[in-house]
Enzyme design. Structure first.
Site, PDB file in Angstrom:
ATOM      1  N   ASN A  32       3.166  32.680   4.197  1.00  0.00           N
ATOM      2  CA  ASN A  32       1.841  32.922   3.856  1.00  0.00           C
ATOM      3  C   ASN A  32       1.526  31.747   2.971  1.00  0.00           C
ATOM      4  O   ASN A  32       0.517  31.350   2.503  1.00  0.00           O
ATOM      5  CB  ASN A  32       1.449  33.952   2.539  1.00  0.00           C
ATOM      6  CG  ASN A  32      -0.173  34.554   3.076  1.00  0.00           C
ATOM      7  OD1 ASN A  32      -0.591  33.929   2.950  1.00  0.00           O
ATOM      8  ND2 ASN A  32      -0.325  34.557   1.383  1.00  0.00           N
ATOM      9  N   LEU A  33       1.902  30.862   4.157  1.00  0.00           N
ATOM     10  CA  LEU A  33       2.338  29.183   3.868  1.00  0.00           C
ATOM     11  C   LEU A  33       0.414  28.382   3.982  1.00  0.00           C
ATOM     12  O   LEU A  33      -0.616  28.653   4.648  1.00  0.00           O
ATOM     13  CB  LEU A  33       2.668  28.996   5.174  1.00  0.00           C
ATOM     14  CG  LEU A  33       4.172  28.442   5.533  1.00  0.00           C
ATOM     15  CD1 LEU A  33       4.834  28.227   6.490  1.00  0.00           C
ATOM     16  CD2 LEU A  33       4.614  29.281   3.905  1.00  0.00           C
ATOM     17  N   HIS A  34       0.176  27.347   3.127  1.00  0.00           N
ATOM     18  CA  HIS A  34      -1.194  27.023   2.915  1.00  0.00           C
ATOM     19  C   HIS A  34      -0.489  25.643   2.719  1.00  0.00           C
ATOM     20  O   HIS A  34       0.134  24.841   3.088  1.00  0.00           O
ATOM     21  CB  HIS A  34      -1.604  26.707   1.205  1.00  0.00           C
ATOM     22  CG  HIS A  34      -0.788  26.887   0.913  1.00  0.00           C
ATOM     23  ND1 HIS A  34      -0.423  26.163  -0.262  1.00  0.00           N
ATOM     24  CD2 HIS A  34      -0.021  28.282  -0.385  1.00  0.00           C
ATOM     25  CE1 HIS A  34       0.229  26.432  -0.914  1.00  0.00           C
ATOM     26  NE2 HIS A  34       0.311  27.651  -1.555  1.00  0.00           N
ATOM     27  N   HIS A  37       2.696  24.250   1.007  1.00  0.00           N
ATOM     28  CA  HIS A  37       3.557  24.301   1.956  1.00  0.00           C
ATOM     29  C   HIS A  37       3.939  23.216   2.925  1.00  0.00           C
ATOM     30  O   HIS A  37       4.979  22.358   3.587  1.00  0.00           O
ATOM     31  CB  HIS A  37       4.031  25.629   3.045  1.00  0.00           C
ATOM     32  CG  HIS A  37       4.549  26.587   1.489  1.00  0.00           C
ATOM     33  ND1 HIS A  37       3.009  27.417   1.149  1.00  0.00           N
ATOM     34  CD2 HIS A  37       4.705  27.241   0.817  1.00  0.00           C
ATOM     35  CE1 HIS A  37       3.236  28.803   1.094  1.00  0.00           C
ATOM     36  NE2 HIS A  37       4.513  28.473  -0.417  1.00  0.00           N
ATOM     37  N   LYS A 149       6.167  21.734  -7.486  1.00  0.00           N
ATOM     38  CA  LYS A 149       6.496  21.725  -8.899  1.00  0.00           C
ATOM     39  C   LYS A 149       5.659  22.451  -9.250  1.00  0.00           C
ATOM     40  O   LYS A 149       5.554  22.701 -10.600  1.00  0.00           O
ATOM     41  CB  LYS A 149       6.607  20.185  -9.428  1.00  0.00           C
ATOM     42  CG  LYS A 149       7.304  18.641  -9.149  1.00  0.00           C
ATOM     43  CD  LYS A 149       7.142  18.329  -9.177  1.00  0.00           C
ATOM     44  CE  LYS A 149       6.639  17.171 -10.423  1.00  0.00           C
ATOM     45  NZ  LYS A 149       6.346  15.693 -10.467  1.00  0.00           N
ATOM     46  N   GLN A 154      11.089  27.367 -11.690  1.00  0.00           N
ATOM     47  CA  GLN A 154      12.043  27.315 -10.966  1.00  0.00           C
ATOM     48  C   GLN A 154      12.762  26.496 -10.125  1.00  0.00           C
ATOM     49  O   GLN A 154      13.793  26.046  -9.643  1.00  0.00           O
ATOM     50  CB  GLN A 154      11.140  28.097  -9.434  1.00  0.00           C
ATOM     51  CG  GLN A 154      11.570  28.379  -7.789  1.00  0.00           C
ATOM     52  CD  GLN A 154      11.087  28.681  -7.003  1.00  0.00           C
ATOM     53  OE1 GLN A 154      11.261  30.045  -7.121  1.00  0.00           O
ATOM     54  NE2 GLN A 154      10.435  28.218  -6.401  1.00  0.00           N
ATOM     55  N   LEU A 185      -3.071  24.847  -5.331  1.00  0.00           N
ATOM     56  CA  LEU A 185      -2.761  25.321  -4.103  1.00  0.00           C
ATOM     57  C   LEU A 185      -1.572  26.862  -4.078  1.00  0.00           C
ATOM     58  O   LEU A 185      -0.405  26.261  -4.716  1.00  0.00           O
ATOM     59  CB  LEU A 185      -2.623  24.601  -3.432  1.00  0.00           C
ATOM     60  CG  LEU A 185      -3.450  23.582  -2.592  1.00  0.00           C
ATOM     61  CD1 LEU A 185      -3.413  23.288  -0.456  1.00  0.00           C
ATOM     62  CD2 LEU A 185      -4.915  24.706  -2.572  1.00  0.00           C
ATOM     63  N   ARG A 188      -1.105  33.023  -3.834  1.00  0.00           N
ATOM     64  CA  ARG A 188      -1.910  34.206  -4.402  1.00  0.00           C
ATOM     65  C   ARG A 188      -3.458  34.197  -4.543  1.00  0.00           C
ATOM     66  O   ARG A 188      -3.973  34.719  -4.793  1.00  0.00           O
ATOM     67  CB  ARG A 188      -0.910  34.525  -5.745  1.00  0.00           C
ATOM     68  CG  ARG A 188      -0.249  35.289  -5.390  1.00  0.00           C
ATOM     69  CD  ARG A 188       1.320  35.421  -6.363  1.00  0.00           C
ATOM     70  NE  ARG A 188       2.068  36.958  -6.462  1.00  0.00           N
ATOM     71  CZ  ARG A 188       3.182  36.211  -6.595  1.00  0.00           C
ATOM     72  NH1 ARG A 188       3.832  34.919  -6.760  1.00  0.00           N
ATOM     73  NH2 ARG A 188       4.379  36.673  -6.717  1.00  0.00           N
TER      74      ARG A 188
END
Ligand code: PAF
Length: 279
Positions: A32-34, A37, A149, A154, A185, A188
Site C-alpha cells: 500500500n505504498l505511497h 516509501h 523515521k 521501530q 505520509l 493508514r
C-alpha cells in the site's frame, strides 16, 4: 524489475549478483505504498547497486483487534511505484511462504525500548516487527536497509537488533515525507474520511507547537505534553500519548538535555496516526 514470490527464487536471483560484488539494499514494507516509501527506495538506490523491496503484511505485528484483515493489499499499484523508484527485485511472499510453519520462535526486543510508547499501546508489536525483519534480513542478506523515521521507535528497535545480534547491515533512517499541509505520509491515511483528512493536520500542528516551545528553551516537558494532548482532545481526537523524549533511547530527558524528539500517537475517529518531530 523482477517479482519473487518465493525465498528460493529471490535467492537464486540475488546470489549471482552478490558473487559479482554487488551491494544490496533492502527496503521492507507492508505494501500500500505511497511517496514516502518511494523516497526510501530512491534513497536505497543511492546507497547500493541493487535495491530489493519486500511487500508483506506481517500478521505477527497486529493485535487481534487491529487492522490486519482490512490492511490494503495493492501489489499491482505497488509494483508500478517500486519500478519507478528504481527497485530491481521485489520480494512478495505469501504468508505460507514466509511462515511455512507457525512462527513460534520470536525475536523479542529489549523491553526497556520496546515496551514504551508504541509498545505500551500495542503489546507485542515490536516483537512481531523484529521477528519479520530478522527473517527478511536472513533471506535477503542486504548490506544496507532503509527504514522511515516516521516509525521512530521501530527504527530504534531495528538498530538495536542489528547492533546486539552483530548483523553486518547498515541501518539508514529516511526522513518523513509530508503532505503540503504537514500531515506525515502514511498508508493508514487512506482510512481517513474527507473531513478527517482535513482535520488530520492537527497532529502535526500539536507537535509543531511543542517543538516551537522546546526551541525557545522551554523545559517544562510535562506542561508541553499536556498542552499538546489538550489541543488534540479539544478537537475531538483521542490521543494515546504525546511525549518529549531523548533521541538516544526514548527515555524521559532531564532539563539540560538536547537532541530530543516529540513522539505522538492519536486516534482520529477509528484511524490511529503516529508522528514525531526531532528537536
Ligand atoms: O514499517 C513497516 O511497514 C513494517 O513494520 C515493516 C518494517 C515492513 C515490518 O513488517
Amino acid at each position: 524489475m523482477q517479482i519473487h514470490p518465493t525465498i528460493d527464487g529471490l535467492r537464486a536471483a540475488l546470489d549471482p549478483l552478490r558473487a559479482q560484488g554487488a551491494r544490496i539494499a533492502l527496503v521492507p514494507t507492508m505494501g500500500n505504498l505511497h511517496e514516502g516509501h518511494a523516497s526510501l527506495m530512491r534513497q536505497a538506490g543511492t546507497l547500493a547497486d541493487v535495491v530489493v523491496a519486500s511487500v508483506f503484511v506481517n500478521r505477527l505485528q497486529f493485535a487481534p483487534h487491529e487492522d490486519f484483515d482490512r490492511y490494503p493489499r495493492t501489489l499491482d499499484a505497488d509494483c508500478a511505484r517500486m519500478q519507478a523508484a528504481g527497485v530491481s527485485h521485489v520480494f512478495a511472499p505469501s504468508e505460507g511462504e514466509l511462515y511455512p510453519q507457525p512462527q513460534t520462535l520470536r525475536v523479542v526486543p529489549d523491553p526497556m525500548l520496546a515496551d514504551l510508547l508504541e509498545g505500551a499501546f500495542r503489546p507485542g508489536f515490536f516483537t512481531g516487527v523484529a521477528t519479520v525483519v530478522a527473517k527478511l534480513f536472513n533471506i535477503v542478506q542486504p548490506q544496507v536497509a532503509v527504514f522511515g523515521k516516521k516509525d521512530y521507535q521501530q527504527l530504534m528497535v531495528i538498530r538495536q537488533l542489528v547492533r546486539q545480534m552483530a548483523l553486518p547491515i547498515e541501518i539508514v533512517g529516511g526522513e518523513t515525507l509530508r503532505a503540503d499541509d504537514g500531515l506525515a505520509l502514511s498508508s493508514r491515511n487512506g482510512y481517513l474520511s474527507a473531513a478527517e483528512r482535513a482535520q488530520s493536520v492537527q497532529l502535526y500542528q500539536a507537535l509543531s507547537a511543542a517543538r516551537d516551545a522546546l526551541r525557545t528553551g522551554d523545559r517544562e516537558f510535562a506542561r508541553i505534553e499536556h498542552d499538546a494532548l489538550s489541543f488534540l482532545e479539544a478537537r475531538g481526537w483521542s490521543p494515546q500519548y504525546v511525549a518529549v523524549r531523548r533521541q538516544a533511547d526514548l527515555q524521559s530527558p532531564s532539563a539540560h538535555e538536547s537532541s530530543l524528539v516529540i513522539v505522538a500517537a492519536a486516534l482520529l475517529g477509528t484511524t490511529r496516526l503516529i508522528d514525531n518531530l526531532e528537536v
